[in-house]
Motif scaffolding. Structure first.
Motif, PDB file in Angstrom:
ATOM      1  N   GLY A  63       2.763  -6.143 -17.739  1.00 38.40           N
ATOM      2  CA  GLY A  63       2.594  -4.701 -17.859  1.00 38.40           C
ATOM      3  C   GLY A  63       1.333  -4.134 -17.243  1.00 38.40           C
ATOM      4  N   TYR A  64       0.531  -4.944 -16.602  1.00 38.72           N
ATOM      5  CA  TYR A  64      -0.676  -4.449 -15.942  1.00 38.72           C
ATOM      6  C   TYR A  64      -1.096  -5.429 -14.844  1.00 38.72           C
ATOM      7  CZ  TYR A  64      -2.949  -7.869 -19.059  1.00 38.72           C
ATOM      8  OH  TYR A  64      -3.297  -9.018 -19.724  1.00 38.72           O
ATOM      9  N   PRO A  65      -1.763  -4.952 -13.792  1.00 43.00           N
ATOM     10  CA  PRO A  65      -2.181  -5.833 -12.704  1.00 43.00           C
ATOM     11  C   PRO A  65      -3.467  -6.582 -13.014  1.00 43.00           C
ATOM     12  CG  PRO A  65      -2.713  -3.571 -12.168  1.00 43.00           C
ATOM     13  CD  PRO A  65      -2.010  -3.537 -13.500  1.00 43.00           C
ATOM     14  N   VAL A  66      -3.582  -7.762 -12.413  1.00 39.10           N
ATOM     15  CA  VAL A  66      -4.785  -8.588 -12.495  1.00 39.10           C
ATOM     16  C   VAL A  66      -5.265  -8.836 -11.065  1.00 39.10           C
ATOM     17  CG1 VAL A  66      -4.063  -9.643 -14.671  1.00 39.10           C
ATOM     18  CG2 VAL A  66      -3.425 -10.726 -12.508  1.00 39.10           C
ATOM     19  N   ALA A  67      -6.338  -9.591 -10.918  1.00 37.50           N
ATOM     20  CA  ALA A  67      -6.916  -9.810  -9.588  1.00 37.50           C
ATOM     21  C   ALA A  67      -5.920 -10.442  -8.626  1.00 37.50           C
ATOM     22  CB  ALA A  67      -8.166 -10.671  -9.701  1.00 37.50           C
ATOM     23  N   ASP A  68      -5.022 -11.290  -9.127  1.00 35.39           N
ATOM     24  CA  ASP A  68      -4.062 -11.973  -8.268  1.00 35.39           C
ATOM     25  C   ASP A  68      -2.766 -11.191  -8.078  1.00 35.39           C
ATOM     26  OD1 ASP A  68      -5.776 -14.119  -7.872  1.00 35.39           O
ATOM     27  OD2 ASP A  68      -5.013 -15.215  -9.605  1.00 35.39           O
ATOM     28  N   SER A  69      -2.730  -9.932  -8.526  1.00 34.10           N
ATOM     29  CA  SER A  69      -1.521  -9.125  -8.369  1.00 34.10           C
ATOM     30  C   SER A  69      -1.385  -8.547  -6.970  1.00 34.10           C
ATOM     31  CB  SER A  69      -1.501  -7.976  -9.379  1.00 34.10           C
ATOM     32  OG  SER A  69      -1.412  -8.463 -10.696  1.00 34.10           O
ATOM     33  N   GLY A  70      -2.499  -8.363  -6.277  1.00 33.85           N
ATOM     34  CA  GLY A  70      -2.456  -7.759  -4.961  1.00 33.85           C
ATOM     35  C   GLY A  70      -3.850  -7.551  -4.424  1.00 33.85           C
ATOM     36  N   PHE A  71      -3.922  -6.930  -3.249  1.00 27.67           N
ATOM     37  CA  PHE A  71      -5.232  -6.669  -2.652  1.00 27.67           C
ATOM     38  C   PHE A  71      -5.747  -5.295  -3.051  1.00 27.67           C
ATOM     39  CE2 PHE A  71      -8.060  -5.289   0.800  1.00 27.67           C
ATOM     40  CZ  PHE A  71      -9.010  -6.291   0.707  1.00 27.67           C
ATOM     41  N   TYR A  72      -5.045  -4.235  -2.671  1.00 29.32           N
ATOM     42  CA  TYR A  72      -5.530  -2.889  -2.983  1.00 29.32           C
ATOM     43  C   TYR A  72      -5.485  -2.585  -4.470  1.00 29.32           C
ATOM     44  CZ  TYR A  72      -5.265  -2.270   2.056  1.00 29.32           C
ATOM     45  OH  TYR A  72      -5.433  -2.420   3.414  1.00 29.32           O
ATOM     46  N   THR A  73      -4.706  -3.323  -5.236  1.00 25.42           N
ATOM     47  CA  THR A  73      -4.662  -3.100  -6.683  1.00 25.42           C
ATOM     48  C   THR A  73      -5.961  -3.509  -7.371  1.00 25.42           C
ATOM     49  OG1 THR A  73      -3.472  -5.207  -6.837  1.00 25.42           O
ATOM     50  CG2 THR A  73      -2.175  -3.185  -7.024  1.00 25.42           C
ATOM     51  N   GLN A  74      -6.908  -4.086  -6.638  1.00 28.76           N
ATOM     52  CA  GLN A  74      -8.221  -4.334  -7.218  1.00 28.76           C
ATOM     53  C   GLN A  74      -8.991  -3.031  -7.427  1.00 28.76           C
ATOM     54  OE1 GLN A  74     -10.220  -8.177  -5.760  1.00 28.76           O
ATOM     55  NE2 GLN A  74      -8.817  -7.704  -4.081  1.00 28.76           N
ATOM     56  N   GLU A  75      -8.549  -1.970  -6.754  1.00 28.34           N
ATOM     57  CA  GLU A  75      -9.153  -0.649  -6.939  1.00 28.34           C
ATOM     58  C   GLU A  75      -8.509   0.005  -8.159  1.00 28.34           C
ATOM     59  OE1 GLU A  75      -9.611   3.236  -7.267  1.00 28.34           O
ATOM     60  OE2 GLU A  75      -7.734   2.766  -6.202  1.00 28.34           O
ATOM     61  N   PRO A  76      -9.296   0.545  -9.093  1.00 28.46           N
ATOM     62  CA  PRO A  76      -8.732   1.013 -10.366  1.00 28.46           C
ATOM     63  C   PRO A  76      -7.660   2.093 -10.278  1.00 28.46           C
ATOM     64  CG  PRO A  76     -11.081   0.649 -10.616  1.00 28.46           C
ATOM     65  CD  PRO A  76     -10.780   0.482  -9.156  1.00 28.46           C
ATOM     66  N   ILE A  77      -7.736   3.037  -9.335  1.00 25.87           N
ATOM     67  CA  ILE A  77      -6.687   4.055  -9.253  1.00 25.87           C
ATOM     68  C   ILE A  77      -5.383   3.436  -8.761  1.00 25.87           C
ATOM     69  CG2 ILE A  77      -5.956   6.200  -8.137  1.00 25.87           C
ATOM     70  CD1 ILE A  77      -8.035   6.634 -10.271  1.00 25.87           C
ATOM     71  N   CYS A  78      -5.474   2.510  -7.823  1.00 17.45           N
ATOM     72  CA  CYS A  78      -4.276   1.803  -7.375  1.00 17.45           C
ATOM     73  C   CYS A  78      -3.685   0.991  -8.526  1.00 17.45           C
ATOM     74  CB  CYS A  78      -4.606   0.890  -6.193  1.00 17.45           C
ATOM     75  SG  CYS A  78      -3.155   0.162  -5.393  1.00 17.45           S
ATOM     76  N   ALA A  79      -4.544   0.329  -9.287  1.00 25.09           N
ATOM     77  CA  ALA A  79      -4.062  -0.420 -10.455  1.00 25.09           C
ATOM     78  C   ALA A  79      -3.424   0.514 -11.469  1.00 25.09           C
ATOM     79  CB  ALA A  79      -5.215  -1.185 -11.097  1.00 25.09           C
ATOM     80  N   GLU A  80      -3.997   1.711 -11.656  1.00 21.25           N
ATOM     81  CA  GLU A  80      -3.429   2.679 -12.584  1.00 21.25           C
ATOM     82  C   GLU A  80      -2.057   3.153 -12.105  1.00 21.25           C
ATOM     83  OE1 GLU A  80      -3.971   5.010 -16.209  1.00 21.25           O
ATOM     84  OE2 GLU A  80      -4.763   3.150 -15.382  1.00 21.25           O
ATOM     85  N   MET A  81      -1.873   3.225 -10.794  1.00 18.89           N
ATOM     86  CA  MET A  81      -0.576   3.603 -10.245  1.00 18.89           C
ATOM     87  C   MET A  81       0.483   2.559 -10.616  1.00 18.89           C
ATOM     88  SD  MET A  81       0.269   4.681  -6.303  1.00 18.89           S
ATOM     89  CE  MET A  81      -0.654   3.290  -5.645  1.00 18.89           C
TER      90      MET A  81
END
Length: 473
Positions: free
Chosen positions: A184-202
């Motif tokens: 239900g939420y991204p971690v460091a190994d979920s992707g590259f740009y998802t390390q940025e909090p707004i992208c992770a919030e998306m």
């Protein structure tokens, strides 16, 4: 799956290899050779940075070469790399300054919507769901180092879910994170740009709303047209091939969503997907009409629209018969973002349309250890979660070099996190990821959406409340 995207490929995609710079008495071949050398040097620095496990330590490795190397070619190439990591650590103004794509007028630009009385400005949050109603797919693009261009997408997900969209896909999500949907939420190994909090919030918002989240990034080392085609095949296989009634929302970079015209010697991901599926997406362009650090980089139409309309939220233009305006062919509708305002050095668009409130944090918790990273994670998520927001506190500018780090007598720095009402775990860590301080905090605020609210049937959003006070420590 590679641990990060193919940087030279992305650089070429953005047209970084330019024929020359003003004042440079050199041939195009010499200038391109300098940029190739700069790209190789940038890759070497990135490999060194990736040996460190904390984002702050990686950024430390990157920022000093950029600050001390005056080579123009290196600044163009490495500035893009550095800007991504500046966005990852929450330093959004410097991220935008390190890599800014000038938006000059182009021969195929359409006339300004101000010149045609048929068009009227509408809030993008209202108009885009209406435009999307009869589409099977909606494609948004973003400027990877300017998360402002992600904020509207985050806010639109609930409205698009209410319209029946049920799949969400984002560029550089890794297919190797097979636990993302259940977690239900991204971690460091979920992707590259998802390390940025707004992208992770998306991504987090899409999961909370019940979207099936799809990772479609190319698994090969392909670049150019081959990468676009592989991305399209991945999307088609995971979405439309097995679910003919699927309705898809995609977030991708820049021209990957362009529906017509040549791209990198071939076709875009969107064009390839159309050939495979026959589906015509609504394409929402968000990377050309936003405020740049220097107004000289803004598109000529931007200032006139801002001066005449003075919007407080993103707008689009729609004609009387429902046809939207786009700046250039290949896109269905273009978004204008309002000018940026700062609150203690942080852009106020981090409030996500009023759903998040500023929370004051102070360097007093850093125990005189700088730079110091402050992160706020949702209480219901693990310590491995990408935080809801993060920033770095430092008495000196983040782009300072080692010789500038003299902090005797300096006032402890302060800034603000932007958080939804709810409970969080707040942590302060140093560059080696050592914990300096931690506490649980509760954010209170009226007229702001909690994370838990996203699971409920979407309701019309109440008016955003002005932040007249800042809560915090």
């Amino acid at each position: 799956m590679p641990s990060r995207p193919l940087f030279p490929v992305l650089g070429l995609a953005l047209g970084l290899f330019l024929p020359g710079l003003p004042g440079h008495a050199q041939s195009a071949a010499q200038w391109q050779a300098e940029q190739v050398a700069a790209s190789q040097k940038s890759e070497q620095i990135m490999r060194e940075a990736n040996k460190h496990r904390s984002l702050l330590a990686q950024y430390q490795v990157m920022r000093y070469p950029y600050a001390t190397n005056p080579d123009p070619a290196f600044h163009i190439i490495f500035g893009q790399y550095l800007s991504w990591y500046q966005s990852f650590i929450g330093d959004y103004p410097d991220a935008a300054a390190s890599f800014s794509i000038k938006q000059p007028a182009q021969p195929d630009d359409r006339p300004s919507p101000l010149d045609n009385s048929d068009y009227r400005a509408r809030p993008a949050l209202e108009a885009i769901p209406e435009l999307a109603r009869n589409y099977r797919a909606v494609f948004f693009n973003e400027a990877h180092n300017v998360p402002l261009t992600r904020t509207l997408t985050v806010q639109l997900l609930g409205k698009l879910r209410a319209e029946g969209f049920d799949y969400f896909a984002a560029e550089t999500l890794y297919q190797t994170d097979t636990g993302l949907q259940a977690r239900g939420y991204p971690v460091a190994d979920s992707g590259f740009y998802t390390q940025e909090p707004i992208c992770a919030e998306m991504v987090r918002t899409a999961l909370k709303l019940g979207f099936k989240v799809v990772a479609y990034e190319a698994l090969s080392d392909a670049g150019g047209d081959a990468r676009e085609a592989e991305q399209a095949r991945n999307l088609y296989r995971q979405v439309f091939k097995n679910d003919p009634k699927a309705r898809l929302v995609v977030d991708a970079g820049y021209a990957h969503i362009q529906e017509s015209g040549a791209y990198l010697g071939g076709s875009t991901m969107a064009q390839h997907l159309h050939k495979l599926s026959g589906i015509d997406p609504l394409t929402v362009e968000q990377t050309m009409l936003y405020p740049h650090p220097s107004a000289s980089d803004d598109h000529p139409d931007y200032a006139a629209v801002m001066q005449q309309l003075q919007p407080k939220a993103p707008i689009v233009f729609v004609g009387r018969k429902g046809r939207p305006w786009s700046l250039r062919p290949g896109y269905d509708v273009s978004v204008f973002f309002p000018p940026q305002a700062l609150n203690r050095g942080r852009p106020t668009w981090l409030d996500l349309g009023g759903s998040r409130k500023p929370y004051l944090v102070s360097g007093e918790r850093c125990n005189h250890t700088y730079p110091c990273m402050v992160e706020a994670r949702y209480a219901g998520e693990g310590s491995d979660a990408i935080p809801a927001d993060r920033l770095v506190l430092d008495p000196v500018p983040l782009n300072a070099v080692t010789s500038d780090r003299i902090s005797n007598g300096l006032v402890e720095p302060r800034s603000v996190l932007y958080l939804r009402p709810g409970k969080y775990r707040l942590t302060y860590t140093d560059a080696d990821a050592r914990l300096l301080f931690a506490r649980d905090v509760t954010i209170r605020g009226r007229n702001a959406a909690r994370l838990s609210d996203l699971a409920d049937p979407p309701q019309p959003a109440p008016p955003a409340e002005s932040a007249t006070t800042i809560q915090g420590e």
